[in-house]
Design an enzyme around this catalytic site. Structure first.
Site, PDB file in Angstrom:
ATOM      1  N   GLU A 141       0.781   3.697  -7.594  1.00  0.00           N
ATOM      2  CA  GLU A 141       0.642   5.123  -7.880  1.00  0.00           C
ATOM      3  C   GLU A 141       1.303   5.986  -6.815  1.00  0.00           C
ATOM      4  O   GLU A 141       1.097   7.194  -6.781  1.00  0.00           O
ATOM      5  CB  GLU A 141      -0.842   5.483  -8.002  1.00  0.00           C
ATOM      6  N   ASP A 169       0.373  10.191  -3.131  1.00  0.00           N
ATOM      7  CA  ASP A 169      -0.458   9.153  -3.738  1.00  0.00           C
ATOM      8  C   ASP A 169      -1.472   9.840  -4.648  1.00  0.00           C
ATOM      9  O   ASP A 169      -2.072  10.862  -4.270  1.00  0.00           O
ATOM     10  CB  ASP A 169      -1.171   8.352  -2.644  1.00  0.00           C
TER      11      ASP A 169
END
Length: 615
Positions: A514, A470
């Site tokens: 993301e 992430d």
């Protein structure tokens, strides 16, 4: 004294005139031969624009306000907002019949009231109409009707009060009871033949549609069904047999059915005449008119005022009927063969429709021909139009066979080419459906499918590792620099991951937002941690890029889930373990790697980076 006598004589004459209530030419006398009398031309009238007068005021003032001229034909005032009063005197001179029926031959009048004024006794009142419950009628009959008891030697004054949102037409008959019953029997026999023909053609057309799936027959079936109900509504039969307890709907049914009927007429004509090919401009005009009639069919049920709607629908029906005839003429001029029978059929019906609508607007007089013009024309129309459909079907079949014969040779030579193109397109479609549009790596759909397949393989031989990573502080990155900068960051990160993960068996996927996922088959805990640290270090050291003149750096937090060889687990369980490891890395300062096996134990010490600033 002479003047006084003259005044008394004038007063006496006035009283006699008031007592008579109607000139001799407007009164009706019944004798032994009287069984059926058209009293339409025996009616005097008065227009009440305010609709405020009652029977007592009308009776008192009638000698002053009532018309005196004998009408040349039945009254037809067209569409009006006024209330009309009509009057005649009926005297039974010598007829032995004392039971009579008054029949109004225009059944779609909203309200018609009859007031019977006798020499003695109270005024008798009856009411009927298409907005009055059917059970209020004197006889169970599709036309408006009233009972009248008149013994030999007796006379009465009849006052009719008519109020309607449609046209006011006063074709009215006076029948002896026996004659009325006999005429009703004959009329129902004729109407039964007419509606039987419509039902037969409806069933035949719909069965043909089910057999050959030609939409022309579906449009035609819809038209016949709608037209039959419209005609039964205009005749009063729908109110008698279909919805006798729904005067609200009955009062609006004609306007709704006119609009829906013209919708089917336009749809059938557009399809039958192939206007899309033969007349593209008319095709678009027909589509626009169909849209108008679709809305017009709903308007009577939602509009607070019914009168403007029925007038609008009737007016546009005239335009639509004219447009259909014009379109048929254009196609006939352009040598479209099926248009021949089409024009013959619709000339019969649409001529009848135009006659009826012009009669409704008061342009033509109301009589037997104009009243039943649609039924007369439609009897020929349904037969001719069925022939037209059969001729068109035969013509289209011959054309199809010719085209099919010409295409067979070319089709065989193109099969291989088209098959190859289709296979190529399928491969491209499969690739597009598996690829993330922003980053170019595999998407979540492909990840779910691939992970399940690899876990099945892992049960038999080899271990497997899943990496979830992430982007740190990505929300702040997006908020401060904008979504375009965020998208650029994700694309560069995807390129970096693709360069770092090089084995053919490994895949990089965008998991969502993301987050990225990397599936590493044949990889144990040590190998997965090594790859994860290489990714973390590579991103931290190399993923610098310039945005609007300023250098920006990116770091990632990583969670690793390891599945041992021979272990049977579900994909959701593996993802959950990796996700927990990822959130541990973020909680302990970000820019870190945390690894766990699927049992929840730490797989091995993970490389740790000093914490970054908190979000």
């Amino acid at each position: 004294m002479i003047r006084l006598l003259l005044v008394l004589m004038l007063a006496l004459n006035s009283l006699q005139a008031m007592a008579a209530g109607a000139p001799d030419g407007l009164s009706v006398k019944l004798d032994r031969a009287s069984h059926e009398i058209d009293i339409s031309r025996h009616l005097a009238f008065y227009e009440d624009p305010t609709s405020n007068l009652n029977i007592y005021q009308i009776k008192r003032r009638w000698p002053e306000i009532g018309s005196t001229a004998i009408p040349p034909k039945a009254y037809n005032f067209g569409f009006t907002d006024s209330t009309y009063w009509f009057h005649t005197r009926v005297e039974n001179v010598s007829s032995p019949n004392d039971r009579w029926v008054i029949e109004g031959l225009y059944p779609i009048i909203d309200e018609m009231e009859l007031f019977v004024v006798r020499a003695t006794g109270p005024i008798e009142r009856q009411i009927a109409g298409d907005s009055v419950p059917f059970h209020r009628r004197a006889k169970d009959h599709h036309n408006i009707n009233f009972d009248l008891t008149l013994r030999q030697g007796e006379s009465v004054d009849l006052y009719f009060r008519v109020k309607t949102s449609g046209a006011i037409q006063m074709r009215t008959k006076l029948w002896s009871l026996d004659s009325f019953s006999h005429a009703d029997h004959q009329e129902r026999f004729v109407l039964g033949l007419f509606y039987g023909l419509l039902v037969a053609m409806l069933i035949f057309s719909f069965l043909i549609f089910l057999s050959i799936r030609d939409t022309n027959y579906l449009w035609y079936s819809g038209y016949i069904l709608n037209y039959g109900i419209l005609q039964s509504s205009l005749n009063g039969l729908s109110f008698e047999h279909l919805w006798p307890d729904s005067p609200w709907w009955n009062n609006r049914a004609v306007a709704v059915l006119i609009a829906s009927g013209m919708f089917f007429v336009l749809g059938f004509s557009r399809s039958f005449l192939a206007l899309k090919t033969n007349a593209p401009i008319l095709n678009r005009t027909f589509l626009a008119m169909m849209g108008v009639f679709a809305l017009a069919a709903v308007a009577p049920m939602v509009s607070p005022s019914y009168a403007p709607v029925i007038r609008f629908n009737s007016f546009f029906a005239v335009l639509a009927a004219t447009l259909v005839m014009f379109a048929g003429g254009v196609c006939l001029y352009r040598n479209f063969r099926p248009a021949r029978f089409f024009m013959l059929a619709w000339t019969a019906l649409l001529s009848g429709m135009l006659l009826y609508l012009f009669k409704t607007f008061g342009v033509l007089p109301a009589n037997v021909v104009t009243e039943y013009a649609i039924q007369i024309g439609s009897a020929f129309e349904v037969i001719l139009l069925s022939i037209a459909l059969a001729d068109r079907l035969r013509h289209m079949t011959q054309e199809t066979q010719r085209i099919q014969s010409e295409m067979n040779t070319a089709l065989e030579s193109r099969v291989a080419e088209r098959t190859a193109e289709l296979e190529s397109a399928n491969r491209q479609l499969e690739m597009l459906s598996s690829t993330d549009g922003l980053t170019g790596v595999f998407n979540r759909r492909y990840f779910d499918k691939h992970l399940r397949k690899e876990l099945v393989r892992c049960r038999r031989r080899g271990s497997l590792a899943l990496i979830l990573l992430d982007v740190d502080h990505f929300k702040a990155f997006n908020d401060n620099l904008g979504h375009q900068a965020g998208d650029s960051c994700l694309r560069k990160l995807a390129d970096k991951l693709t360069n770092l993960v090089r084995r053919e068996t490994d895949i990089v996927c965008r998991y969502g937002g993301e987050e990225f996922a990397i599936v590493l088959p044949y990889t144990d805990a040590a190998g997965a941690i090594q790859v994860a640290n290489q990714i973390r270090e590579g991103v931290e050291s190399d993923l610098w890029f310039e945005w609007e003149g300023e250098p920006r750096s990116v770091t990632v937090s990583i969670g690793v889930a390891v599945v041992g060889s021979g272990l049977a687990v579900e994909p959701d369980e593996v993802v959950s373990v990796a996700d927990e490891a990822l959130y541990t890395s973020k909680a302990e300062g970000r820019n870190r790697v945390t690894a766990r096996d699927v049992s929840g134990r730490s797989a091995s010490p993970a490389a740790v980076k000093p914490p970054l600033a908190a979000e």
